[in-house]
Scaffold this active site. Sequence first.
Site, PDB file in Angstrom:
ATOM      1  N   ASP A 103       0.849  -1.182   0.000  1.00 47.44           N
ATOM      2  CA  ASP A 103       0.000   0.000   0.000  1.00 47.44           C
ATOM      3  C   ASP A 103       0.888   1.235   0.000  1.00 47.44           C
ATOM      4  OD1 ASP A 103      -2.383   1.362  -0.067  1.00 47.44           O
ATOM      5  OD2 ASP A 103      -2.568   1.457   2.104  1.00 47.44           O
ATOM      6  N   TYR A 118       1.238   5.681  -0.577  1.00 50.54           N
ATOM      7  CA  TYR A 118       0.816   6.881   0.161  1.00 50.54           C
ATOM      8  C   TYR A 118       1.095   8.045  -0.773  1.00 50.54           C
ATOM      9  CZ  TYR A 118       0.827   9.737   4.550  1.00 50.54           C
ATOM     10  OH  TYR A 118       0.568  10.628   5.575  1.00 50.54           O
ATOM     11  N   HIS A 153      -3.561  13.987   0.459  1.00 51.11           N
ATOM     12  CA  HIS A 153      -3.794  13.087   1.597  1.00 51.11           C
ATOM     13  C   HIS A 153      -2.605  13.105   2.554  1.00 51.11           C
ATOM     14  CE1 HIS A 153      -4.982   9.598   3.947  1.00 51.11           C
ATOM     15  NE2 HIS A 153      -3.829   9.021   3.659  1.00 51.11           N
ATOM     16  N   ARG A 210       0.980  14.780  13.017  1.00 56.39           N
ATOM     17  CA  ARG A 210       2.184  15.458  13.514  1.00 56.39           C
ATOM     18  C   ARG A 210       1.988  16.966  13.394  1.00 56.39           C
ATOM     19  NH1 ARG A 210       3.680  11.498  10.150  1.00 56.39           N
ATOM     20  NH2 ARG A 210       3.927  13.015   8.480  1.00 56.39           N
ATOM     21  N   GLU A 264     -10.325   4.052   3.518  1.00 52.83           N
ATOM     22  CA  GLU A 264      -9.423   4.762   2.618  1.00 52.83           C
ATOM     23  C   GLU A 264      -9.817   4.384   1.202  1.00 52.83           C
ATOM     24  OE1 GLU A 264      -5.319   4.128   3.904  1.00 52.83           O
ATOM     25  OE2 GLU A 264      -5.557   5.844   5.258  1.00 52.83           O
ATOM     26  N   GLU A 312      -9.119   4.028  -2.478  1.00 54.80           N
ATOM     27  CA  GLU A 312      -7.868   3.874  -3.227  1.00 54.80           C
ATOM     28  C   GLU A 312      -8.132   3.154  -4.546  1.00 54.80           C
ATOM     29  OE1 GLU A 312      -4.582   2.345  -0.989  1.00 54.80           O
ATOM     30  OE2 GLU A 312      -5.293   3.192   0.920  1.00 54.80           O
ATOM     31  N   ASP A 341      -9.056   0.461   1.953  1.00 52.45           N
ATOM     32  CA  ASP A 341      -8.058   0.074   2.951  1.00 52.45           C
ATOM     33  C   ASP A 341      -8.557   0.521   4.330  1.00 52.45           C
ATOM     34  OD1 ASP A 341      -5.641  -0.781   4.035  1.00 52.45           O
ATOM     35  OD2 ASP A 341      -4.712   1.180   3.762  1.00 52.45           O
ATOM     36  N   ARG A 352      -7.843   4.389  13.194  1.00 51.25           N
ATOM     37  CA  ARG A 352      -6.927   5.520  13.374  1.00 51.25           C
ATOM     38  C   ARG A 352      -6.305   5.586  14.758  1.00 51.25           C
ATOM     39  NH1 ARG A 352      -5.727   6.286   8.266  1.00 51.25           N
ATOM     40  NH2 ARG A 352      -7.547   6.843   7.017  1.00 51.25           N
ATOM     41  N   GLN A 374      -3.688   2.880  14.828  1.00 51.40           N
ATOM     42  CA  GLN A 374      -2.615   3.300  13.920  1.00 51.40           C
ATOM     43  C   GLN A 374      -1.721   4.378  14.536  1.00 51.40           C
ATOM     44  OE1 GLN A 374      -4.118   5.020  10.283  1.00 51.40           O
ATOM     45  NE2 GLN A 374      -2.100   5.589   9.520  1.00 51.40           N
ATOM     46  N   TYR A 398       2.311   3.343  14.937  1.00 50.21           N
ATOM     47  CA  TYR A 398       2.945   3.417  13.620  1.00 50.21           C
ATOM     48  C   TYR A 398       4.376   3.932  13.584  1.00 50.21           C
ATOM     49  CZ  TYR A 398       2.665   8.476  12.729  1.00 50.21           C
ATOM     50  OH  TYR A 398       2.866   9.834  12.743  1.00 50.21           O
ATOM     51  N   LYS A 405      -4.186  -1.423  10.218  1.00 49.06           N
ATOM     52  CA  LYS A 405      -4.539  -1.581   8.806  1.00 49.06           C
ATOM     53  C   LYS A 405      -4.789  -3.031   8.413  1.00 49.06           C
ATOM     54  CE  LYS A 405      -3.386   2.663   7.383  1.00 49.06           C
ATOM     55  NZ  LYS A 405      -4.199   3.513   6.523  1.00 49.06           N
ATOM     56  N   THR A 428      -8.879  -5.597   4.196  1.00 45.84           N
ATOM     57  CA  THR A 428      -8.814  -4.669   3.064  1.00 45.84           C
ATOM     58  C   THR A 428      -9.760  -5.215   2.003  1.00 45.84           C
ATOM     59  OG1 THR A 428      -6.474  -4.248   3.528  1.00 45.84           O
ATOM     60  CG2 THR A 428      -7.283  -3.585   1.363  1.00 45.84           C
ATOM     61  N   THR A 432      -4.644   6.472  -0.133  1.00 46.71           N
ATOM     62  CA  THR A 432      -5.885   7.231  -0.141  1.00 46.71           C
ATOM     63  C   THR A 432      -5.855   8.328  -1.192  1.00 46.71           C
ATOM     64  OG1 THR A 432      -6.033   6.866   2.212  1.00 46.71           O
ATOM     65  CG2 THR A 432      -7.447   8.588   1.311  1.00 46.71           C
ATOM     66  N   GLU A 453      -9.889  12.725   7.446  1.00 44.91           N
ATOM     67  CA  GLU A 453      -9.688  13.999   6.757  1.00 44.91           C
ATOM     68  C   GLU A 453     -11.011  14.751   6.618  1.00 44.91           C
ATOM     69  OE1 GLU A 453      -6.872  13.572   3.160  1.00 44.91           O
ATOM     70  OE2 GLU A 453      -7.557  11.552   3.620  1.00 44.91           O
TER      71      GLU A 453
HETATM   72 CA    CA Z   1      -3.922   3.050   2.668  1.00 49.01          CA
END
Ligand code: CA
Length: 449
Positions: free
Chosen positions: A127, A129, A134, A143, A212, A214, A246, A250, A253, A257, A266, A270, A367, A381
């Site tokens: 997967d 990114y 996104h 962050r 997500e 995708e 996906d 959250r 994650q 992560y 994750k 899927t 995503t 989001e």
């Molecule tokens: Ca993903």
Amino acid sequence: MTDRDHDARTWVDVPPGSSFPLHNLPFGVARRADGSVGAFVAIGDQALDLGRASRFLVGTAAADGLLDDAQTLNRFASLGRAAHGEVRDRIGELLIDRSARAEVQPSLVAIDDLSMMMPVAVGDYVDFYSSLHHATNLGRLFRPDGDPLLPNWRHLPVGYHGRSGTIVGDHATIARPHGLRYAPCTSVPGTNVHGAGDRVLADGPTEQLDIESEVGFIVGAASAHGNRVAPADADAHLFGACLVNDWSARDIQSFEYQPLGPFLGKSFVTSMSPWIVTLDALDDFRVDPPEQDPPVSEHLRTTGPTGFDLNLEVLLQSATMRERGIDAIMISEAGFADMYWTPAQQLAHMTSNGAHLRPGDLFASGTVSGPTPGSEGSMIELTRRGERPIELPDGSQRAFLHDGDTVTLRGWAGSDPTTRIGLGSVTGTITASRTADATMHDHRTHEEH
Ligand code: CA
């Protein structure tokens, strides 16, 4: 098969605006009404049974019974693009040739009478990114005090290895995953927890279950170990595209992560859509990707239209809406054309250390989010991690998914509804959290009805 005049010429009754006009002809695997399984090609609301139609495919890669009782398309995918194109062209001719109609028509079945299955046995799942919007949105949320894009992001398509064994097909039920996450004290009845203000770290069902939206790409022809596949050669190794949801937890994650990337947040499940749309079918919808600044390393550099003009939608329906007969509402609408990293670059990057490709490997775009409100491909989001919940027509609100919620992804190429190449759709429904329950096998062959 890119001549759109073919549409008017087929003897099959293709409803206007169908995802599967004559110039699409995607491949899938389905269980027939008699319980047997085989390969199919979709046309309108129907599908051509390639097992029953094999005598018409003489002289193509499908002639030797390869697809008659295929449980997956992996072997067919391995033959490469020329073979896929040959079979697809021959099928297109059959569906145009009125003199063949009487003989071919008995091999057409209504898609509604089929139970769609996983089209391929996915070997490896990666997967990416690759949406700038996104990655920027998520970087700000995860962050808030740093640069939303980490220093590597513009130099390579960031990705991670996913869990292929938990990839499921259409209409799966998604058991709410458990994991260690920070949760409000009020929602954690247990003890043995570590406090962080009014939040505690505890094992329990996720409270931030997300989607997500995708686009996935399936590997066709293999590559040899030790060999890099150049972006310009990537198409030769691709079988086609599908939709991927996906699903993501959250809260799990965001605790787990760093520094090695997503894991249990994750890997629980899927979803992928059942029809594989070939690159030949998408050829008319190639577009130039955005300019990459700074310029990327030579081994990832592309020229020309290596992006695809695809449109994606996300629809949400709560259990209450379903009970009251209220249609799902659209919560996101996004375009794929401005993805920063293209599928060719993703495939080249995957092999740039010498790792080889196997037929049936799946890699997903990450995503797909746009720059404007309502174009974000995930709920974290869309709702700014719950600050701006989505209002549903049943009067409830959603920051993240509730049990009973059904999410459907839809996608197609191009903006003209009369010449759309549809990617079809993929749906999943959330069920209450449970511990060990052997339902995953059922998911992989889940019946459509
Ligand atoms: Ca993903």
